[in-house]
Scaffold this motif. Structure first.
Motif, mmCIF file in Angstrom:
data_model
loop_
_atom_site.group_PDB
_atom_site.id
_atom_site.type_symbol
_atom_site.label_atom_id
_atom_site.label_comp_id
_atom_site.label_asym_id
_atom_site.label_seq_id
_atom_site.Cartn_x
_atom_site.Cartn_y
_atom_site.Cartn_z
ATOM 1 N N TRP B 141 0.834 -1.206 0.000
ATOM 2 C CA TRP B 141 0.000 0.000 0.000
ATOM 3 C C TRP B 141 0.872 1.261 0.000
ATOM 4 O O TRP B 141 0.615 2.213 -0.729
ATOM 5 C CB TRP B 141 -0.951 -0.056 1.192
ATOM 6 C CG TRP B 141 -1.766 1.163 1.510
ATOM 7 C CD1 TRP B 141 -1.950 1.712 2.738
ATOM 8 C CD2 TRP B 141 -2.546 1.968 0.608
ATOM 9 N NE1 TRP B 141 -2.766 2.802 2.661
ATOM 10 C CE2 TRP B 141 -3.148 2.997 1.355
ATOM 11 C CE3 TRP B 141 -2.775 1.941 -0.775
ATOM 12 C CZ2 TRP B 141 -3.967 3.980 0.807
ATOM 13 C CZ3 TRP B 141 -3.591 2.917 -1.346
ATOM 14 C CH2 TRP B 141 -4.185 3.919 -0.562
ATOM 15 N N VAL B 142 1.933 1.258 0.803
ATOM 16 C CA VAL B 142 2.856 2.406 0.828
ATOM 17 C C VAL B 142 3.487 2.619 -0.550
ATOM 18 O O VAL B 142 3.656 3.741 -1.014
ATOM 19 C CB VAL B 142 3.954 2.181 1.898
ATOM 20 C CG1 VAL B 142 5.080 3.206 1.759
ATOM 21 C CG2 VAL B 142 3.366 2.248 3.309
ATOM 22 N N ASN B 144 2.190 1.786 -3.414
ATOM 23 C CA ASN B 144 1.183 1.899 -4.484
ATOM 24 C C ASN B 144 1.508 3.053 -5.434
ATOM 25 O O ASN B 144 1.793 4.169 -4.999
ATOM 26 C CB ASN B 144 -0.197 2.103 -3.835
ATOM 27 C CG ASN B 144 -1.311 2.090 -4.851
ATOM 28 O OD1 ASN B 144 -1.408 2.971 -5.683
ATOM 29 N ND2 ASN B 144 -2.160 1.072 -4.790
ATOM 30 N N GLY B 148 -0.163 5.535 -3.155
ATOM 31 C CA GLY B 148 0.641 5.118 -2.006
ATOM 32 C C GLY B 148 1.254 6.289 -1.256
ATOM 33 O O GLY B 148 1.424 7.387 -1.801
ATOM 34 N N LEU B 149 1.588 6.046 -0.011
ATOM 35 C CA LEU B 149 2.168 7.082 0.846
ATOM 36 C C LEU B 149 3.438 7.676 0.236
ATOM 37 O O LEU B 149 3.627 8.889 0.199
ATOM 38 C CB LEU B 149 2.483 6.473 2.218
ATOM 39 C CG LEU B 149 3.156 7.381 3.249
ATOM 40 C CD1 LEU B 149 2.237 8.527 3.616
ATOM 41 C CD2 LEU B 149 3.536 6.588 4.491
#
Lengths: 289, 313
Positions: B141-142, B144, B148-149
């Motif tokens: 997810w980070v 992405n 993402g972050l």
């Protein structure tokens, strides 16, 4: 001893040293923030609306806060059954495996018998053997037993004992004087009673630490469960959240995925915070010994 | 009289020793049996299976019917995918020295008189105890590409779209290494910190009297006395490094090993061969090679240990 050390070093601490300490502290603190920020973001994402986390803008605090994702996760049948399955593995393994491991550690540390060294070295060598090497034969064997797609392949083998726990407890027992053993023998106390009534109480702390670490390892285990468990009803928690990730990331439901991961991580993190001193100690000892 | 008593005691002793032996063996029987059934037998079975083209059908007889000698090994040697995954596995090992250097630096910082060392140590250690599946999901997810972050931060700072961390054959390896260093850093910090605290202060004081510089102290006291810890970290992380699997399966889209199999490791390849295409014979060949690699690494390390590990005495 410690006081002495402190006095000595504080005597030496110069101004230059002090500025250096401040710089070091700031760097370490920044590093620590980088380390935990992903977790913070994970928790925050689980409370965000889809619009927010898909906005592409850097807004870390949920606006508005959405609380429903956690109950949504819990309502998915898989999730609860995943937790239950993991618990069903944990309990017998920790009870029986914890017992067999402590007993073997006691024998290796305090008893004399032929072949002790050889058996111990043989067991120790198995720590080196990756699970990946033996997973195919184990799979074949468990299929033959009719164990695949049940929790048995995850329960039975570890009940025979955990080698690193045996190793650690044996190390721990060497600090207990042999006199106790000799005294028990003289009193005609049987070996099992000597273990159960004299030595086990003395190693309770170490056993507790090892069981905590083992609990975490079982909780987080993924490779063996994916291989041995086929049907969803038997999946353990880690397999379930992995499937959540595959399934819900297609729908971009990251809040749900993050909520599931947060719940899945909570027990190990909570345990770690409760027992961090002993856990860190036992990890540190493994490197020095 | 005296000699008789002595003789009797001897007999008693040996009877006692025998009794102790029986009980001792009984107490270690469970782990020993577990070792025989779930470790030794599977290893022998894996070696045997690696000499066949077995697909799991028709039991043991079915396996022996498909005996093929060393064909699998010859085939594996020419298998591009095998070499690719082996190279990727080795590239990931670059994270080990990076993690060790960072870990040593952090530990040296924490070994100074600064506040909040315990809190800092805990913060660095949280990734270690977290579930690998969970943090792999988190980092996917980070990383992405669009939301993402990491790319959100890059966009906010520079106004440009960040790179496709998990969607590029070269970059995905960097992303995996960053992830692995993050996940494992806490362990090396704790081990190094314990090692540092074990070094007697008097060594440094003596060096100071001799007018040694900070670098000299580091080079001739700290590093040599930490060598047992360094050795331990190296052995354990190398063995672990050859078993990377979970992060590849979880972080690559649909668990396919990444574009062009760019993130796949040797264990990932082994898993796919065994449990997705049921080539148990061929997969066992990979398993045997993996075991040999790990055995050789351990052997080299233990032979080298005497050479470069210094102890306090």
């Amino acid at each position: 001893m410690k006081n002495n050390k402190d006095q000595l070093s504080s005597g030496i601490t110069s101004k230059k040293e002090k500025t250096m300490n401040i710089i070091v502290f700031i760097l370490l603190a920044l590093g620590a923030v980088v380390m935990v920020f992903p977790f913070f973001y994970m928790v925050m994402t689980s409370f965000m609306t889809k619009n927010q986390y898909l906005s592409g803008q850097l807004r870390v605090i949920p606006d508005p806060w959405v609380w429903g994702k956690y109950s949504e996760v819990m309502a998915k049948g898989n999730f609860i059954s995943g937790i239950l399955n993991t618990v069903k593995v944990e309990i017998p393994v920790l009870l029986i495996g914890g017992f067999t491991s402590s007993l073997a550690a006691f024998a290796f540390a305090k008893m004399e018998f032929r072949g002790k060294g050889a058996i111990f070295m043989g067991l120790l060598a198995t720590i080196m053997i990756p699970f990946a090497v033996i997973m195919i034969p184990q799979y074949v064997m468990f299929t033959k037993f009719g164990w695949t797609d049940t929790l048995l392949p995850l329960i039975i083998p570890p009940c025979f004992g955990n080698i690193s726990m045996v190793f650690f407890l044996r190390q721990n027992l060497t600090s207990i004087p042999n006199d106790l053993m000799d005294a028990a023998k003289l009193d005609g106390c049987g070996y099992f009673r000597t273990f159960a009534q004299i030595f086990f109480p003395l190693m309770k702390g170490a056993v507790g630490t090892q069981l905590t670490l083992w609990f975490m390892a079982i909780w987080n285990d993924y490779l063996a469960p994916t291989i041995f468990l086929r049907s969803e009803a038997n999946w353990t928690l880690q397999v379930v959240i992995r499937s959540f990730n595959t399934y819900y990331s297609i729908q971009s439901d990251y809040a749900l995925i993050m909520a599931a991961s947060v719940i899945a991580m909570l027990p190990t993190i909570a345990l770690f915070f409760c027992f961090q001193r002993v856990i860190i100690e036992s990890v540190a000892i493994s490197g020095i010994k | 009289m005296d000699s008789r008593k002595g003789k009797k005691q001897k007999i008693n002793l040996s009877a006692m020793a025998k009794r102790e032996e029986r009980w001792g063996l009984l107490f270690v029987a469970a782990p020993a049996l577990g070792f025989l059934i779930f470790m030794l037998y599977p290893i022998i079975f894996a070696i045997l299976t690696s000499l066949t083209t077995w697909n799991g059908a028709k039991g043991f007889q079915g396996m022996m019917d498909r005996f093929c000698g060393f064909d699998n090994y010859v085939k594996l040697f020419a298998d591009k995918k095998f070499w690719q995954t082996l190279v990727t596995t080795i590239i990931y090992l670059l994270g080990i020295p990076i993690g060790m250097i960072l870990g040593l630096l952090c530990a040296m910082g924490m070994n100074r008189k600064i506040p909040g060392v315990r809190v800092l140590r805990t913060m660095y250690y949280v990734p270690v105890i977290s579930s690998l599946v969970s943090v792999s999901i988190l980092w996917a997810w980070v990383y992405n590409y669009d939301y993402g972050l990491l790319n959100t931060i890059i966009k906010t700072l520079t106004g440009l779209h960040g790179p496709n961390w998990l969607g590029d054959e070269a970059l995905i390896k960097v992303s995996m290494i960053i992830f692995m260093v993050w996940k494992g850093l806490g362990t090396s910090i704790i081990l190094y910190l314990a090692g540092l605290q074990n070094i007697p202060r008097s060594y440094y004081e003596a060096a100071m009297v001799d007018g040694a510089s900070g670098w000299q102290k580091f080079k001739s006291i700290t590093l040599p006395l930490l060598s047992p810890v360094t050795f331990y970290i190296l052995v354990t992380t190398l063995i672990g490094g050859f078993q990377v699997f979970v992060e590849v399966q979880v972080m690559t889209p649909s668990g396919n090993g990444g574009i062009g199999y760019s993130a796949a490791t040797i264990v990932f390849y082994l898993y796919q061969k065994a449990f997705e295409s049921y080539q148990l014979g061929y997969a066992s060949t990979i398993a045997v090679i993996l075991a040999i690699i790990i055995f050789i690494i351990t052997l080299i390390n233990f032979v080298g240990q005497n050479k470069w590990v210094k102890t306090m005495d």
